[in-house]
Design a protein around this motif. Structure first.
Motif, PDB file in Angstrom:
ATOM      1  N   ARG A  40      87.127  81.039 -67.394  1.00  0.00           N
ATOM      2  CA  ARG A  40      86.395  80.156 -66.489  1.00  0.00           C
ATOM      3  C   ARG A  40      86.672  80.566 -65.043  1.00  0.00           C
ATOM      4  NH1 ARG A  40      86.823  73.558 -66.392  1.00  0.00           N
ATOM      5  NH2 ARG A  40      85.168  73.210 -64.841  1.00  0.00           N
ATOM      6  N   PRO A  41      85.629  80.928 -64.271  1.00  0.00           N
ATOM      7  CA  PRO A  41      85.871  81.366 -62.904  1.00  0.00           C
ATOM      8  C   PRO A  41      86.276  80.191 -62.020  1.00  0.00           C
ATOM      9  CG  PRO A  41      83.528  81.202 -63.305  1.00  0.00           C
ATOM     10  CD  PRO A  41      84.204  80.947 -64.623  1.00  0.00           C
ATOM     11  N   ARG A  42      86.960  80.518 -60.943  1.00  0.00           N
ATOM     12  CA  ARG A  42      87.334  79.517 -59.954  1.00  0.00           C
ATOM     13  C   ARG A  42      86.078  79.046 -59.237  1.00  0.00           C
ATOM     14  NH1 ARG A  42      91.686  81.511 -55.849  1.00  0.00           N
ATOM     15  NH2 ARG A  42      92.841  81.560 -57.809  1.00  0.00           N
ATOM     16  N   PRO A  43      85.975  77.754 -58.923  1.00  0.00           N
ATOM     17  CA  PRO A  43      84.785  77.260 -58.229  1.00  0.00           C
ATOM     18  C   PRO A  43      84.535  78.026 -56.946  1.00  0.00           C
ATOM     19  CG  PRO A  43      86.121  75.422 -58.995  1.00  0.00           C
ATOM     20  CD  PRO A  43      86.908  76.674 -59.257  1.00  0.00           C
ATOM     21  N   ARG A  44      83.252  78.369 -56.703  1.00  0.00           N
ATOM     22  CA  ARG A  44      82.902  79.185 -55.551  1.00  0.00           C
ATOM     23  C   ARG A  44      83.212  78.473 -54.243  1.00  0.00           C
ATOM     24  NH1 ARG A  44      76.891  81.346 -55.472  1.00  0.00           N
ATOM     25  NH2 ARG A  44      77.730  82.269 -57.390  1.00  0.00           N
ATOM     26  N   GLN A  45      82.996  77.168 -54.203  1.00  0.00           N
ATOM     27  CA  GLN A  45      83.245  76.452 -52.961  1.00  0.00           C
ATOM     28  C   GLN A  45      84.715  76.528 -52.569  1.00  0.00           C
ATOM     29  OE1 GLN A  45      81.732  75.240 -55.551  1.00  0.00           O
ATOM     30  NE2 GLN A  45      79.612  74.866 -54.925  1.00  0.00           N
ATOM     31  N   ARG A  46      85.638  76.469 -53.551  1.00  0.00           N
ATOM     32  CA  ARG A  46      87.063  76.542 -53.233  1.00  0.00           C
ATOM     33  C   ARG A  46      87.428  77.915 -52.700  1.00  0.00           C
ATOM     34  NH1 ARG A  46      90.758  75.040 -58.144  1.00  0.00           N
ATOM     35  NH2 ARG A  46      89.342  73.246 -58.021  1.00  0.00           N
ATOM     36  N   ARG A  47      86.866  78.951 -53.286  1.00  0.00           N
ATOM     37  CA  ARG A  47      87.145  80.304 -52.802  1.00  0.00           C
ATOM     38  C   ARG A  47      86.640  80.479 -51.380  1.00  0.00           C
ATOM     39  NH1 ARG A  47      85.089  81.954 -57.862  1.00  0.00           N
ATOM     40  NH2 ARG A  47      83.267  82.865 -56.824  1.00  0.00           N
ATOM     41  N   GLN A  48      85.433  79.956 -51.108  1.00  0.00           N
ATOM     42  CA  GLN A  48      84.882  80.115 -49.766  1.00  0.00           C
ATOM     43  C   GLN A  48      85.710  79.354 -48.734  1.00  0.00           C
ATOM     44  OE1 GLN A  48      80.840  78.851 -50.130  1.00  0.00           O
ATOM     45  NE2 GLN A  48      80.147  80.765 -51.027  1.00  0.00           N
ATOM     46  N   ARG A  49      86.228  78.167 -49.086  1.00  0.00           N
ATOM     47  CA  ARG A  49      87.053  77.427 -48.139  1.00  0.00           C
ATOM     48  C   ARG A  49      88.345  78.175 -47.847  1.00  0.00           C
ATOM     49  NH1 ARG A  49      85.295  72.806 -51.104  1.00  0.00           N
ATOM     50  NH2 ARG A  49      87.200  72.850 -52.335  1.00  0.00           N
ATOM     51  N   ARG A  50      88.945  78.767 -48.882  1.00  0.00           N
ATOM     52  CA  ARG A  50      90.182  79.527 -48.654  1.00  0.00           C
ATOM     53  C   ARG A  50      89.932  80.762 -47.814  1.00  0.00           C
ATOM     54  NH1 ARG A  50      93.273  79.284 -54.561  1.00  0.00           N
ATOM     55  NH2 ARG A  50      93.626  77.009 -54.544  1.00  0.00           N
ATOM     56  N   ARG A  51      88.813  81.448 -48.076  1.00  0.00           N
ATOM     57  CA  ARG A  51      88.482  82.610 -47.251  1.00  0.00           C
ATOM     58  C   ARG A  51      88.221  82.186 -45.813  1.00  0.00           C
ATOM     59  NH1 ARG A  51      85.313  84.730 -51.738  1.00  0.00           N
ATOM     60  NH2 ARG A  51      83.456  83.842 -50.779  1.00  0.00           N
ATOM     61  N   GLY A  52      87.541  81.053 -45.622  1.00  0.00           N
ATOM     62  CA  GLY A  52      87.267  80.584 -44.272  1.00  0.00           C
ATOM     63  C   GLY A  52      88.540  80.300 -43.499  1.00  0.00           C
ATOM     64  N   ARG A  53      89.541  79.674 -44.165  1.00  0.00           N
ATOM     65  CA  ARG A  53      90.803  79.412 -43.477  1.00  0.00           C
ATOM     66  C   ARG A  53      91.524  80.712 -43.159  1.00  0.00           C
ATOM     67  NH1 ARG A  53      90.975  74.958 -47.203  1.00  0.00           N
ATOM     68  NH2 ARG A  53      92.196  76.200 -48.684  1.00  0.00           N
ATOM     69  N   GLY A  54      91.442  81.688 -44.086  1.00  0.00           N
ATOM     70  CA  GLY A  54      92.059  82.983 -43.812  1.00  0.00           C
ATOM     71  C   GLY A  54      91.401  83.709 -42.658  1.00  0.00           C
ATOM     72  N   GLU A  55      90.078  83.646 -42.578  1.00  0.00           N
ATOM     73  CA  GLU A  55      89.364  84.267 -41.465  1.00  0.00           C
ATOM     74  C   GLU A  55      89.745  83.619 -40.142  1.00  0.00           C
ATOM     75  OE1 GLU A  55      85.223  84.082 -42.206  1.00  0.00           O
ATOM     76  OE2 GLU A  55      85.367  85.005 -44.187  1.00  0.00           O
ATOM     77  N   ALA A  56      89.851  82.293 -40.133  1.00  0.00           N
ATOM     78  CA  ALA A  56      90.184  81.592 -38.900  1.00  0.00           C
ATOM     79  C   ALA A  56      91.580  81.960 -38.426  1.00  0.00           C
ATOM     80  CB  ALA A  56      90.065  80.087 -39.117  1.00  0.00           C
ATOM     81  N   ARG A  57      92.568  82.027 -39.352  1.00  0.00           N
ATOM     82  CA  ARG A  57      93.928  82.391 -38.954  1.00  0.00           C
ATOM     83  C   ARG A  57      93.988  83.809 -38.419  1.00  0.00           C
ATOM     84  NH1 ARG A  57      95.315  79.339 -43.689  1.00  0.00           N
ATOM     85  NH2 ARG A  57      95.253  81.266 -44.925  1.00  0.00           N
ATOM     86  N   ALA A  58      93.314  84.742 -39.096  1.00  0.00           N
ATOM     87  CA  ALA A  58      93.305  86.121 -38.614  1.00  0.00           C
ATOM     88  C   ALA A  58      92.586  86.248 -37.282  1.00  0.00           C
ATOM     89  CB  ALA A  58      92.645  87.028 -39.656  1.00  0.00           C
ATOM     90  N   LEU A  59      91.570  85.434 -37.082  1.00  0.00           N
ATOM     91  CA  LEU A  59      90.805  85.490 -35.846  1.00  0.00           C
ATOM     92  C   LEU A  59      91.640  85.040 -34.658  1.00  0.00           C
ATOM     93  CD1 LEU A  59      87.894  86.027 -34.791  1.00  0.00           C
ATOM     94  CD2 LEU A  59      87.448  83.600 -35.099  1.00  0.00           C
ATOM     95  N   LEU A  60      92.443  84.008 -34.851  1.00  0.00           N
ATOM     96  CA  LEU A  60      93.238  83.463 -33.751  1.00  0.00           C
ATOM     97  C   LEU A  60      94.455  84.309 -33.428  1.00  0.00           C
ATOM     98  CD1 LEU A  60      93.072  79.659 -34.653  1.00  0.00           C
ATOM     99  CD2 LEU A  60      91.858  80.854 -32.832  1.00  0.00           C
TER     100      LEU A  60
END
Length: 447
Positions: A40-60
């Motif tokens: 069973r794959p991980r829900p797409r929305q959860r993956r996108q939220r985690r990627r978004g937080r990672g992008e924000a941390r790397a951006l700052l």
């Protein structure tokens, strides 16, 4: 031994298919149908939220990222302050205006006939029998004379229409104290079903992102209904209200459809700058070309309703709102193209990123400008038919304010669109080159 080796090769192929399933899906969306799901794959929305937080941390963590976030934050703060400062007051209850005749009632046409028109000239008129389905006389059949056949709509039996309840003239008999006037066909149900079909298709085809797009559409419509229109009616400058409202709609739509990634931030700056440029250009040319809005129906209806607003400001506000949609689409596409090139080849310089993404934008720009032109031509088509049918010359037709207004709106929107391509592309290229690969978005907007 051979059977064992064949089984091992089969297991290796299945593992390889699982590792590269996402790449296969990019080329063939039906590739997943050819294999049975193993887990069973991980829900797409959860993956996108985690990627978004990672992008924000790397951006700052980078100077360029902090500069980008700071600039967008200032633009958002200015928009929020503008919304608070320009938010219209609560309107006072007032008597409904009769500029459009007043509130209408639903009715069903029972029969339609052709009768002689009253008067010395022999001609045919339409007469219909209607039964109102709401109001104090609901269920009571009434007769309505529409007028001459050549100048009235062909209303047939069974049609659903809207009628206006009007009082009879003083001195009429008691049996004729209430009469009805035909207003138009009832289009409410057809509009509703078309909207439902549109929403269903968006949800079926785009799924989660389609839902977010619908929410963004509803939010933008709410900004127009609750902020822009009441603000103009309250006497606030239409130029200021339309610019702040457009920026608010832009932020809402971008966040809902693209998240908080780098391409969203770069697109927000590109859209904001291009929108401001288009607003100033529209204001300048509206004064140069003397677009005063006096030829529109607003010049007649608004004074009758006791509303005094700048008709020229309304013309400019229409240009700003009309340009927002194409500007947002173009800016997001260009920012996404830059990020895709950077992710595909991290060694590309800012100049190479700009050139590659600008080549994509050049092709998209031609198609988008054509779309914008055809949209305004379609809106002005009835007027163009009248001018052509009455033998008005081309120069005189272009000089007519009703024709000059959509032409200027098209040109202003197109100039703003042209400015958005190099501006957004250059900004995104400079930022993308200075950002680490971890700060680049995983999901990229595509056309």
């Amino acid at each position: 031994m051979q059977s064992d080796q064949g089984e091992l090769r089969r297991v290796d192929r299945e593992k390889e298919d699982g590792l590269f399933l996402d790449e296969r899906l990019e080329d063939d969306p039906f590739a997943e149908l050819d294999r049975e799901p193993r887990r069973r794959p991980r829900p797409r929305q959860r993956r996108q939220r985690r990627r978004g937080r990672g992008e924000a941390r790397a951006l700052l963590r980078t100077d360029a990222g902090r500069l980008l976030v700071g600039a967008v934050t200032l633009l958002f703060a200015a928009t929020l302050i503008g919304l608070i400062a320009l938010w219209p007051p609560q309107p006072h209850p007032s008597t409904p205006s009769q500029a459009f005749g007043g509130a209408t009632l639903a009715a069903t046409v029972d029969s339609a006939s052709i009768v002689p028109c009253p008067g010395p000239v022999a001609s045919d008129c339409r007469r219909i029998q209607v039964t109102p389905t709401e109001g104090p006389e609901a269920g009571k059949r009434e007769s309505i004379d529409l007028g001459p056949v050549l100048s009235t709509p062909n209303v047939s039996a069974g049609a659903h229409v809207r009628v206006l309840r009007v009082a009879a003239l003083p001195g009429s008999t008691a049996s004729a104290q209430v009469t009805y006037q035909f207003v138009d066909f009832d289009r409410r149900s057809s509009l509703l079903w078309l909207a439902v079909a549109f929403a269903a298709l968006v949800l079926v085809l785009a799924r989660w992102r389609g839902l977010l797009a619908l929410v963004g559409f509803a939010a933008s419509l709410l900004i127009v209904i609750r902020f822009l229109i009441p603000g103009i009616l309250a006497g606030t400058s239409p130029l200021e209200v339309s610019l702040i409202g457009a920026l608010a709609a832009m932020f809402t739509t971008l966040v809902l459809t693209s998240g908080f990634g780098v391409q969203t931030l770069a697109a927000a700056l590109g859209i904001g700058a291009s929108l401001l440029f288009a607003t100033l250009l529209g204001d300048l040319w509206a004064h140069i070309a003397h677009l005063n809005g006096l030829t529109s129906e607003l010049a007649i209806v608004l004074p009758q309703s006791g509303i005094h607003v700048s008709l020229q400001g309304i013309v400019i506000a229409g240009m700003v709102i009309g340009a927002l949609g194409v500007l947002a689409d173009m800016a997001v596409t260009q920012a996404s193209a830059v990020m895709a090139l950077r992710k595909a080849n991290p060694d590309l310089s800012a100049r190479a990123l700009y050139r590659g993404a600008f080549a994509v934008g050049r092709d998209h720009l031609a198609a988008t400008i054509n779309t914008l032109v055809l949209a305004y031509v379609g809106a002005a088509l009835p007027l163009l038919l009248i001018l052509q049918g009455t033998g008005v010359g081309l120069a005189d037709a272009l000089n007519t304010q009703d024709v000059a207004e959509p032409i200027i709106a098209t040109l202003v929107g197109s100039i703003g669109l042209i400015a958005a391509v190099p501006l957004t592309t250059g900004l995104a290229a400079l930022l993308a080159r200075r950002l680490p690969p971890a700060a680049l978005p995983e999901h990229l907007h595509a056309h």
